[in-house]
Design a protein around this motif. Structure first.
Motif, PDB file in Angstrom:
ATOM      1  N   VAL A  50       0.805  -1.221   0.000  1.00 13.19           N
ATOM      2  CA  VAL A  50       0.000   0.000   0.000  1.00 13.19           C
ATOM      3  C   VAL A  50       0.840   1.273   0.000  1.00 13.19           C
ATOM      4  CG1 VAL A  50      -1.670   1.308   1.375  1.00 13.19           C
ATOM      5  CG2 VAL A  50      -1.912  -1.154   1.153  1.00 13.19           C
ATOM      6  N   LEU A  51       1.893   1.323   0.792  1.00 12.96           N
ATOM      7  CA  LEU A  51       2.613   2.575   1.016  1.00 12.96           C
ATOM      8  C   LEU A  51       3.124   3.222  -0.268  1.00 12.96           C
ATOM      9  CD1 LEU A  51       4.545   1.709   4.283  1.00 12.96           C
ATOM     10  CD2 LEU A  51       2.478   3.104   4.027  1.00 12.96           C
ATOM     11  N   HIS A  52       3.580   2.438  -1.218  1.00 14.04           N
ATOM     12  CA  HIS A  52       4.102   3.012  -2.464  1.00 14.04           C
ATOM     13  C   HIS A  52       2.990   3.601  -3.331  1.00 14.04           C
ATOM     14  CE1 HIS A  52       2.875  -0.978  -3.875  1.00 14.04           C
ATOM     15  NE2 HIS A  52       2.823  -0.441  -5.072  1.00 14.04           N
ATOM     16  N   ARG A  53       1.736   3.293  -3.009  1.00 14.55           N
ATOM     17  CA  ARG A  53       0.604   3.781  -3.798  1.00 14.55           C
ATOM     18  C   ARG A  53       0.003   5.069  -3.236  1.00 14.55           C
ATOM     19  NH1 ARG A  53      -3.671  -0.460  -5.098  1.00 14.55           N
ATOM     20  NH2 ARG A  53      -4.195   1.187  -6.542  1.00 14.55           N
ATOM     21  N   LEU A  54       0.504   5.507  -2.090  1.00 16.94           N
ATOM     22  CA  LEU A  54      -0.034   6.726  -1.500  1.00 16.94           C
ATOM     23  C   LEU A  54       0.334   7.933  -2.351  1.00 16.94           C
ATOM     24  CD1 LEU A  54       0.650   6.154   2.295  1.00 16.94           C
ATOM     25  CD2 LEU A  54      -1.545   6.055   1.114  1.00 16.94           C
ATOM     26  N   PRO A  55      -0.537   8.929  -2.384  1.00 17.24           N
ATOM     27  CA  PRO A  55      -0.226  10.126  -3.181  1.00 17.24           C
ATOM     28  C   PRO A  55       0.950  10.896  -2.593  1.00 17.24           C
ATOM     29  CG  PRO A  55      -2.225  10.457  -1.896  1.00 17.24           C
ATOM     30  CD  PRO A  55      -1.816   9.017  -1.715  1.00 17.24           C
ATOM     31  N   ARG A  56       1.425  11.835  -3.376  1.00 15.79           N
ATOM     32  CA  ARG A  56       2.596  12.611  -2.978  1.00 15.79           C
ATOM     33  C   ARG A  56       2.391  13.318  -1.641  1.00 15.79           C
ATOM     34  NH1 ARG A  56       5.757  15.899  -7.504  1.00 15.79           N
ATOM     35  NH2 ARG A  56       7.761  15.272  -6.711  1.00 15.79           N
ATOM     36  N   ARG A  57       1.213  13.852  -1.443  1.00 15.73           N
ATOM     37  CA  ARG A  57       0.878  14.507  -0.180  1.00 15.73           C
ATOM     38  C   ARG A  57       0.188  13.495   0.720  1.00 15.73           C
ATOM     39  NH1 ARG A  57       0.692  20.195   0.355  1.00 15.73           N
ATOM     40  NH2 ARG A  57      -0.703  19.641   2.065  1.00 15.73           N
ATOM     41  N   ALA A  58       0.893  12.468   1.054  1.00 14.06           N
ATOM     42  CA  ALA A  58       0.359  11.378   1.877  1.00 14.06           C
ATOM     43  C   ALA A  58       0.154  11.862   3.311  1.00 14.06           C
ATOM     44  CB  ALA A  58       1.313  10.195   1.860  1.00 14.06           C
ATOM     45  N   PRO A  59      -0.743  11.210   4.032  1.00 14.20           N
ATOM     46  CA  PRO A  59      -0.944  11.582   5.434  1.00 14.20           C
ATOM     47  C   PRO A  59       0.306  11.284   6.257  1.00 14.20           C
ATOM     48  CG  PRO A  59      -2.110   9.555   4.925  1.00 14.20           C
ATOM     49  CD  PRO A  59      -1.577  10.086   3.629  1.00 14.20           C
ATOM     50  N   ARG A  60       0.409  11.966   7.378  1.00 17.71           N
ATOM     51  CA  ARG A  60       1.541  11.723   8.278  1.00 17.71           C
ATOM     52  C   ARG A  60       1.262  10.432   9.037  1.00 17.71           C
ATOM     53  NH1 ARG A  60       0.627  17.439   9.669  1.00 17.71           N
ATOM     54  NH2 ARG A  60      -0.731  16.489  11.197  1.00 17.71           N
ATOM     55  N   LEU A  61       2.089   9.454   8.790  1.00 18.03           N
ATOM     56  CA  LEU A  61       1.950   8.157   9.448  1.00 18.03           C
ATOM     57  C   LEU A  61       3.262   7.810  10.131  1.00 18.03           C
ATOM     58  CD1 LEU A  61       0.435   6.089   6.479  1.00 18.03           C
ATOM     59  CD2 LEU A  61      -0.836   7.019   8.397  1.00 18.03           C
ATOM     60  N   ALA A  62       3.165   7.230  11.313  1.00 14.26           N
ATOM     61  CA  ALA A  62       4.347   6.628  11.922  1.00 14.26           C
ATOM     62  C   ALA A  62       4.435   5.231  11.318  1.00 14.26           C
ATOM     63  CB  ALA A  62       4.195   6.562  13.431  1.00 14.26           C
ATOM     64  N   LEU A  63       5.513   4.957  10.596  1.00 11.40           N
ATOM     65  CA  LEU A  63       5.666   3.681   9.898  1.00 11.40           C
ATOM     66  C   LEU A  63       6.598   2.772  10.674  1.00 11.40           C
ATOM     67  CD1 LEU A  63       6.207   5.045   6.296  1.00 11.40           C
ATOM     68  CD2 LEU A  63       4.069   4.261   7.313  1.00 11.40           C
ATOM     69  N   GLN A  64       6.240   1.491  10.706  1.00 11.01           N
ATOM     70  CA  GLN A  64       7.110   0.523  11.373  1.00 11.01           C
ATOM     71  C   GLN A  64       6.992  -0.819  10.670  1.00 11.01           C
ATOM     72  OE1 GLN A  64       6.603   0.522  15.559  1.00 11.01           O
ATOM     73  NE2 GLN A  64       8.229  -0.944  15.907  1.00 11.01           N
ATOM     74  N   SER A  65       8.145  -1.352  10.274  1.00  9.33           N
ATOM     75  CA  SER A  65       8.191  -2.663   9.645  1.00  9.33           C
ATOM     76  C   SER A  65       8.372  -3.730  10.720  1.00  9.33           C
ATOM     77  CB  SER A  65       9.356  -2.724   8.657  1.00  9.33           C
ATOM     78  OG  SER A  65       9.475  -4.012   8.114  1.00  9.33           O
ATOM     79  N   CYS A  66       7.604  -4.798  10.605  1.00  8.71           N
ATOM     80  CA  CYS A  66       7.686  -5.924  11.549  1.00  8.71           C
ATOM     81  C   CYS A  66       8.031  -7.162  10.737  1.00  8.71           C
ATOM     82  CB  CYS A  66       6.358  -6.112  12.278  1.00  8.71           C
ATOM     83  SG  CYS A  66       5.815  -4.642  13.155  1.00  8.71           S
ATOM     84  N   MET A  67       9.267  -7.631  10.869  1.00 12.97           N
ATOM     85  CA  MET A  67       9.742  -8.765  10.079  1.00 12.97           C
ATOM     86  C   MET A  67       9.270 -10.108  10.614  1.00 12.97           C
ATOM     87  SD  MET A  67      11.474  -7.388   7.718  1.00 12.97           S
ATOM     88  CE  MET A  67      12.370  -5.926   7.303  1.00 12.97           C
ATOM     89  N   THR A  68       8.882 -10.150  11.887  1.00  8.24           N
ATOM     90  CA  THR A  68       8.404 -11.398  12.490  1.00  8.24           C
ATOM     91  C   THR A  68       7.128 -11.123  13.283  1.00  8.24           C
ATOM     92  OG1 THR A  68       9.602 -11.125  14.576  1.00  8.24           O
ATOM     93  CG2 THR A  68      10.788 -12.232  12.771  1.00  8.24           C
TER      94      THR A  68
END
Length: 171
Positions: A50-68
């Motif tokens: 999803v993240l790569h599909r957000l528009p240029r003026r995307a909302p402010r999100l705290a992003l965190q990747s969880c590998m497990t």
């Protein structure tokens, strides 16, 4: 604080919602102004659909990747945001077998506990075996499917024959 999925279907504090829909539906949901007004945490697995599909003026999100799954559990337990969105990653759940499958139920319990203080949304493009185990702990499950695209209004082009014989006149 409410996020509207459909008329009469909302994501709000006190409720853990699972959304099974195409990624475009979640992109539209993230474009709602409420997402920008509140503190929002977006958890995803190894990569995001999803993240790569957000528009240029995307909302402010705290992003965190969880590998497990264990990293996901830790992130959920530490979450303090108003809105928590989890992008379900079948890759981190598919490796769980036997006794490890209890971890899926621990994730479900943790999501419900977090829903006491935040609006919790779990998104997946389809329901596999791991997600179906999480569905049992959800307060609300929303299934959303893409409609088939309309047939083209233009008539199909006529093709010229590839090979003609000497007796046929050329057009």
């Amino acid at each position: 604080m409410r996020l509207s999925l459909d008329p009469g279907v909302t994501v709000e504090p006190g409720r853990c919602t699972v959304l099974i829909a195409p990624s475009g539906f979640l992109v539209d949901l993230l474009a709602q102004p409420e997402v920008d007004r509140y503190s929002t945490l977006y958890l995803y697995g190894v990569s995001s659909r999803v993240l790569h599909r957000l528009p240029r003026r995307a909302p402010r999100l705290a992003l965190q990747s969880c590998m497990t799954v264990h990293q996901l559990l830790a992130s959920l337990r530490e979450a303090h945001q108003t809105i928590v969105i989890v992008e379900y990653d079948d890759g981190i759940f598919s490796s769980l077998e036997g006794e490890d499958r209890d971890v899926i139920f621990a994730v479900g319990r943790t999501l419900r506990e977090l829903a006491g203080s935040a609006a919790v949304l779990v998104w997946a493009p389809r329901a596999d075996r791991g997600l179906r185990a999480l569905l049992r702990t959800a307060d609300q499950v929303v299934w959303r499917y893409d409609e088939r695209p309309a047939a083209s209004a233009a008539p199909p082009r006529r093709r010229r024959p590839v090979q003609t014989t000497l007796a046929e006149p050329r057009r």
